[in-house]
Each structure stands twice: as structure tokens, then as C-alpha cells.
Design a protein around this motif. Structure first.
Motif, mmCIF file in Angstrom:
data_model
loop_
_atom_site.group_PDB
_atom_site.id
_atom_site.type_symbol
_atom_site.label_atom_id
_atom_site.label_comp_id
_atom_site.label_asym_id
_atom_site.label_seq_id
_atom_site.Cartn_x
_atom_site.Cartn_y
_atom_site.Cartn_z
ATOM 1 N N MET A 128 0.848 -1.168 0.000
ATOM 2 C CA MET A 128 0.000 0.000 0.000
ATOM 3 C C MET A 128 0.897 1.235 0.000
ATOM 4 O O MET A 128 1.902 1.278 0.690
ATOM 5 C CB MET A 128 -0.886 -0.006 1.259
ATOM 6 C CG MET A 128 -1.673 1.266 1.437
ATOM 7 S SD MET A 128 -2.587 1.376 2.980
ATOM 8 C CE MET A 128 -3.792 0.116 2.723
ATOM 9 N N ARG A 129 0.504 2.210 -0.773
ATOM 10 C CA ARG A 129 1.256 3.465 -0.834
ATOM 11 C C ARG A 129 0.347 4.572 -0.329
ATOM 12 O O ARG A 129 -0.776 4.704 -0.775
ATOM 13 C CB ARG A 129 1.711 3.740 -2.250
ATOM 14 C CG ARG A 129 2.686 2.679 -2.764
ATOM 15 C CD ARG A 129 3.073 2.933 -4.198
ATOM 16 N NE ARG A 129 3.791 4.177 -4.387
ATOM 17 C CZ ARG A 129 5.112 4.324 -4.304
ATOM 18 N NH1 ARG A 129 5.844 3.272 -4.001
ATOM 19 N NH2 ARG A 129 5.697 5.490 -4.514
ATOM 20 N N LEU A 130 0.863 5.368 0.595
ATOM 21 C CA LEU A 130 0.125 6.493 1.153
ATOM 22 C C LEU A 130 0.968 7.751 1.056
ATOM 23 O O LEU A 130 2.189 7.707 1.240
ATOM 24 C CB LEU A 130 -0.220 6.241 2.627
ATOM 25 C CG LEU A 130 -1.162 5.086 2.915
ATOM 26 C CD1 LEU A 130 -1.180 4.786 4.405
ATOM 27 C CD2 LEU A 130 -2.563 5.431 2.451
ATOM 28 N N ARG A 131 0.324 8.858 0.798
ATOM 29 C CA ARG A 131 1.025 10.143 0.771
ATOM 30 C C ARG A 131 1.132 10.662 2.202
ATOM 31 O O ARG A 131 0.165 10.618 2.960
ATOM 32 C CB ARG A 131 0.255 11.142 -0.075
ATOM 33 C CG ARG A 131 0.951 12.488 -0.203
ATOM 34 C CD ARG A 131 0.166 13.417 -1.089
ATOM 35 N NE ARG A 131 -0.184 12.794 -2.348
ATOM 36 C CZ ARG A 131 0.483 12.946 -3.496
ATOM 37 N NH1 ARG A 131 1.547 13.718 -3.527
ATOM 38 N NH2 ARG A 131 0.097 12.333 -4.592
ATOM 39 N N VAL A 132 2.312 11.112 2.582
ATOM 40 C CA VAL A 132 2.525 11.718 3.897
ATOM 41 C C VAL A 132 3.028 13.145 3.704
ATOM 42 O O VAL A 132 3.601 13.475 2.665
ATOM 43 C CB VAL A 132 3.522 10.911 4.770
ATOM 44 C CG1 VAL A 132 3.033 9.497 4.988
ATOM 45 C CG2 VAL A 132 4.914 10.902 4.180
ATOM 46 N N VAL A 133 2.782 13.982 4.704
ATOM 47 C CA VAL A 133 3.248 15.364 4.681
ATOM 48 C C VAL A 133 4.317 15.492 5.754
ATOM 49 O O VAL A 133 4.079 15.175 6.922
ATOM 50 C CB VAL A 133 2.082 16.343 4.938
ATOM 51 C CG1 VAL A 133 2.599 17.766 5.001
ATOM 52 C CG2 VAL A 133 1.009 16.186 3.867
ATOM 53 N N LEU A 134 5.477 15.932 5.362
ATOM 54 C CA LEU A 134 6.636 16.063 6.241
ATOM 55 C C LEU A 134 6.947 17.556 6.380
ATOM 56 O O LEU A 134 7.206 18.227 5.382
ATOM 57 C CB LEU A 134 7.822 15.327 5.622
ATOM 58 C CG LEU A 134 9.104 15.214 6.394
ATOM 59 C CD1 LEU A 134 8.921 14.318 7.603
ATOM 60 C CD2 LEU A 134 10.202 14.673 5.505
ATOM 61 N N GLU A 135 6.870 18.061 7.608
ATOM 62 C CA GLU A 135 7.102 19.485 7.846
ATOM 63 C C GLU A 135 8.192 19.678 8.894
ATOM 64 O O GLU A 135 8.162 19.012 9.932
ATOM 65 C CB GLU A 135 5.830 20.156 8.358
ATOM 66 C CG GLU A 135 4.679 20.134 7.387
ATOM 67 C CD GLU A 135 3.432 20.782 7.953
ATOM 68 O OE1 GLU A 135 3.279 20.828 9.194
ATOM 69 O OE2 GLU A 135 2.611 21.241 7.155
ATOM 70 N N TYR A 154 2.523 13.616 8.937
ATOM 71 C CA TYR A 154 1.168 13.096 9.093
ATOM 72 C C TYR A 154 0.652 12.542 7.775
ATOM 73 O O TYR A 154 1.220 12.800 6.715
ATOM 74 C CB TYR A 154 0.232 14.156 9.675
ATOM 75 C CG TYR A 154 0.010 15.366 8.804
ATOM 76 C CD1 TYR A 154 -1.047 15.421 7.910
ATOM 77 C CD2 TYR A 154 0.867 16.463 8.874
ATOM 78 C CE1 TYR A 154 -1.251 16.539 7.111
ATOM 79 C CE2 TYR A 154 0.667 17.580 8.087
ATOM 80 C CZ TYR A 154 -0.403 17.612 7.203
ATOM 81 O OH TYR A 154 -0.602 18.708 6.405
ATOM 82 N N VAL A 155 -0.439 11.767 7.877
ATOM 83 C CA VAL A 155 -1.040 11.116 6.720
ATOM 84 C C VAL A 155 -2.426 11.726 6.513
ATOM 85 O O VAL A 155 -3.338 11.448 7.284
ATOM 86 C CB VAL A 155 -1.167 9.587 6.945
ATOM 87 C CG1 VAL A 155 -1.630 8.890 5.681
ATOM 88 C CG2 VAL A 155 0.149 9.008 7.439
ATOM 89 N N PRO A 156 -2.597 12.561 5.490
ATOM 90 C CA PRO A 156 -3.897 13.204 5.279
ATOM 91 C C PRO A 156 -5.070 12.233 5.144
ATOM 92 O O PRO A 156 -6.173 12.518 5.602
ATOM 93 C CB PRO A 156 -3.697 14.003 3.986
ATOM 94 C CG PRO A 156 -2.233 14.244 3.913
ATOM 95 C CD PRO A 156 -1.606 13.020 4.528
#
Length: 67
Positions: A1-8, A18-20
């Protein structure tokens, strides 16, 4: 499974990630690599609890799909 994450980058140093698509699935780390490793673990735990809470009727059919 591939998920987009936001790295700040965090103001205090390190990173928040986090994972939207998974509300509340958030982690952090001192380095980019550590933050990404921590979010992988958070995703696994998040999905494990979702799976444990899944209650199906006797007539339900479970089918796996690729996303």
C-alpha cells in the motif's frame, strides 16, 4: 500500500509528519529519516486498530483491492 505523507520541519527542530488520508495518524522525529520511519510504524498501528474494530456480518464478503 502506498500512502502520501506530509513532512514538515518543526519550529523546535526535527520534523512532524502526518497522513492526510488517515485522520489523527501523526508522528515526528529528530531527522527526516527518523520521522519517516516513525510514521511507517504509526500507519501500521493505525491500520491494525481499524482492522481489529471491523465487524462483519455472516453474509459479508471481504475483498482486497490495490489502491
Amino acid at each position: 500500500m502506498r500512502l502520501r505523507v506530509v513532512l514538515e520541519p518543526s519550529e523546535e527542530g526535527g520534523y512532524t509528519v502526518y497522513v492526510p488520508s488517515l485522520p489523527g495518524c501523526i508522528s515526528e522525529g529528530d531527522t527526516r529519516d527518523e520521522a519517516l520511519e516513525n510514521i511507517r510504524e504509526a500507519i501500521e498501528l493505525y491500520l491494525e486498530t481499524v482492522e481489529d474494530d471491523l465487524v462483519c456480518s455472516e453474509t459479508a464478503e471481504q475483498v482486497e483491492i490495490a489502491v
